[in-house]
Design an enzyme around this catalytic site. Structure first.
Site, mmCIF file in Angstrom:
data_model
loop_
_atom_site.group_PDB
_atom_site.id
_atom_site.type_symbol
_atom_site.label_atom_id
_atom_site.label_comp_id
_atom_site.label_asym_id
_atom_site.label_seq_id
_atom_site.Cartn_x
_atom_site.Cartn_y
_atom_site.Cartn_z
ATOM 1 N N ASP A 120 -3.459 3.105 14.097
ATOM 2 C CA ASP A 120 -2.626 3.682 13.053
ATOM 3 C C ASP A 120 -3.156 5.069 12.716
ATOM 4 O O ASP A 120 -3.974 5.623 13.460
ATOM 5 C CB ASP A 120 -2.565 2.762 11.830
ATOM 6 C CG ASP A 120 -3.933 2.539 11.181
ATOM 7 O OD1 ASP A 120 -4.897 3.250 11.538
ATOM 8 O OD2 ASP A 120 -4.028 1.650 10.317
ATOM 9 N N ARG A 144 0.855 -1.191 0.000
ATOM 10 C CA ARG A 144 0.000 0.000 0.000
ATOM 11 C C ARG A 144 0.893 1.244 0.000
ATOM 12 O O ARG A 144 1.489 1.595 1.012
ATOM 13 C CB ARG A 144 -0.936 0.024 1.209
ATOM 14 C CG ARG A 144 -1.729 1.325 1.288
ATOM 15 C CD ARG A 144 -3.008 1.241 2.097
ATOM 16 N NE ARG A 144 -2.812 1.107 3.516
ATOM 17 C CZ ARG A 144 -3.786 1.300 4.421
ATOM 18 N NH1 ARG A 144 -5.002 1.629 4.012
ATOM 19 N NH2 ARG A 144 -3.546 1.135 5.693
#
Length: 532
Positions: free
Chosen positions: A450, A168
């Protein structure tokens, strides 16, 4: 394929680091420079369009399915490419930053896929970015190992199948200021994609897989089209067959939820499906409609996937994907097991219920953030899939979702609680502190947090302050208390920097779209002029 060289050289403006020369080779930098030359201006135009769209929606323009693409949605004949090698069975995917310890644990975990995350789970220090690329290169070469200062060794298993790697890259909104092209920072997405593709694409093909990606933060079909064009050029430059790249798009913005089929259509030659990203999706809802009282959300813990607008979003995603032959991948189980058996049992039960809902809804797989959750997720999907690799045959023709269904937020509205306010302030501050220390994924209160969870935490507080359902003085008092508690827990933390990030991203009257760009430029960039 012969192409014209870029007129400007891509320059490294950071001090060299250990093994950086293996990644930042002249040929690799030239490759990234070609991508920047081809797509940099178009990317800037798309970011301007994001701002224009935000202003239109803020001024009252309705968010609807685009009329100009009705033919794409109504045409039953088109399909995305069939699953690529290593991506047919995706019942369990594990996510995490591309550091060596995480990589070994993820590849050995028994999950079908490891999503190496440069976006939300990586604090984008220059060392983290280049070391992440080294980790991926070493993983492909099967020479990855890691030994802790305490002497604990991590090695790739020589038994069984390793997880398929998907990368990603960072989103279109972010820059990489340690690389310059034509006097401008290089789009971070092109850096992460380009360096990995240059070094690992052919190696992955030779290993029987391919260069596979997750694409974050897309807001519309035009941004998907840009990625598709990046893939085409990258494949042509390296002599790789078109269609070798595959990418799953995270539907984590509310505007993208209105263009799911269009996004699949733009990427159809390179598509590997869609993913439902919960926290970023809620973050996007608030960013887009935070000025409206009918989009006022309660404590984030109370906004579950069973909320009507979240059900509409996920069911539309499954129907869209399966109608077009694409995988539908569920959201993250972020629980982190601890030392308390009773707490672990409760956490595993919660994960099981969440994955049962996804599997029964038709998802083909789902995410976990910790290796201990892999067996739980696998058992659930095994029970539904059996020996089948997916359930693409479940087209969910029973699902009909309207724009009103996707925006029915007011049905779960409610006032925030004092605990909810404090939790959000605490999570944001502790995550900022970890991010400044170079950690992009950090365990807080039994969850792997996160950037996505930090974003939803901070925008909720901003929304509550804007609509005066929370008192500003109360928030400032909580801020003082939580900063003091953070200083006691981490004495070496630069509390002034942590507080500054909170104040500039939460307490302003205008909401910054992301906390990361300004925090990155002010605190993480360490520029040292050096010619690559």
């Amino acid at each position: 394929m012969t192409t014209t060289a870029p007129t400007q050289q891509l320059r490294v403006v950071a001090a060299p680091g250990h093994r950086h020369d293996e990644i930042l080779t002249p040929a690799a930098l030239d490759f990234v420079g070609r991508l920047a030359a081809a797509f940099g201006e178009r990317r800037r135009d798309l970011l301007k369009e994001r701002r224009r769209q935000a202003l239109r929606l803020a001024s009252g323009s309705p968010l609807v399915f685009p009329m100009v693409t009705a033919a794409v949605r109504n045409d039953p004949s088109w399909r995305v490419a069939p699953p690529a090698p290593g991506l047919s069975d995706r019942r369990v995917e594990i996510t995490g930053p591309p550091n060596r310890r995480m990589a070994v644990n993820a590849l050995n975990s028994g999950a079908q896929v490891w999503m190496a995350d440069f976006e939300d789970a990586t604090s984008p220090t220059w060392d983290n970015i280049v070391d992440g690329q080294l980790t991926l290169l070493d993983a492909v070469e099967r020479r990855l190992d890691f030994t802790t200062p305490e002497g604990k060794e991590y090695r790739l298993t020589d038994r069984g199948r390793l997880a398929t790697v998907m990368v990603r890259p960072r989103g279109w909104h972010l820059d990489e200021e340690h690389l310059e092209f034509d006097g401008h920072p290089v789009p971070a997405a092109l850096v992460d994609f380009g360096l990995y593709f240059f070094h690992c694409a052919q190696r992955q093909i030779d290993a029987g897989c391919g260069p596979y990606f997750y694409l974050p933060k897309l807001e519309n079909r035009y941004e998907a089209r840009l990625w598709n064009d990046v893939f085409v050029l990258a494949q042509d430059l390296l002599g790789i067959a078109r269609g070798t790249v595959r990418a799953t798009v995270l539907i984590e913005t509310v505007t993208a939820a209105f263009e799911m089929e269009e996004i699949l259509y733009e990427l159809r030659e390179h598509s590997a499906g869609l993913n439902a990203g919960r926290w970023d999706y809620l973050f996007s809802i608030i960013k887009t409609f935070g000025h409206r009282t009918d989009f006022l959300l309660p404590d984030r813990a109370k906004v579950t996937m069973s909320a009507p607008f979240m059900r509409a979003y996920t069911e539309r995603l499954v129907r869209t994907c399966h109608r077009r032959g694409a995988h539908a991948i569920g959201g993250t189980a972020a629980q982190v097991p601890g030392r308390d058996p009773a707490a672990n049992e409760a956490a595993f039960a919660k994960v099981r219920l969440d994955k049962e809902r996804e599997a029964e809804d038709g998802f083909d797989g789902s995410w976990v953030a910790h290796p201990a959750l892999v067996p739980v997720c696998r058992e659930v999907f095994d029970g539904v899939l059996g020996e089948r690799p997916h359930q693409l045959d479940r087209t969910r023709d029973d699902v009909e979702v309207t724009p009103a269904d996707l925006l029915s937020v007011r049905r779960i509205s409610g006032p925030p609680t004092p605990d909810g306010v404090r939790t959000n302030v605490s999570v944001a501050l502790r995550y900022y502190a970890a991010w400044l220390r170079g950690q992009g994924a950090v365990a807080l209160d039994g969850l792997m947090e996160d950037a996505a969870t930090a974003e939803i935490a901070r925008v909720q507080v901003w929304q509550w302050l804007r609509h005066r359902v929370v008192d500003r003085e109360a928030v400032e008092q909580i801020l003082d208390e939580e900063v003091a508690a953070l200083g006691a827990e981490y004495p070496r933390t630069d509390l002034d920097d942590v507080r500054a990030i909170f104040e500039t991203t939460v307490l302003r009257s205008e909401l910054p779209l992301f906390f990361t760009p300004e925090a990155y430029s002010r605190h993480l960039v360490r520029r040292t002029e050096a010619q690559a």
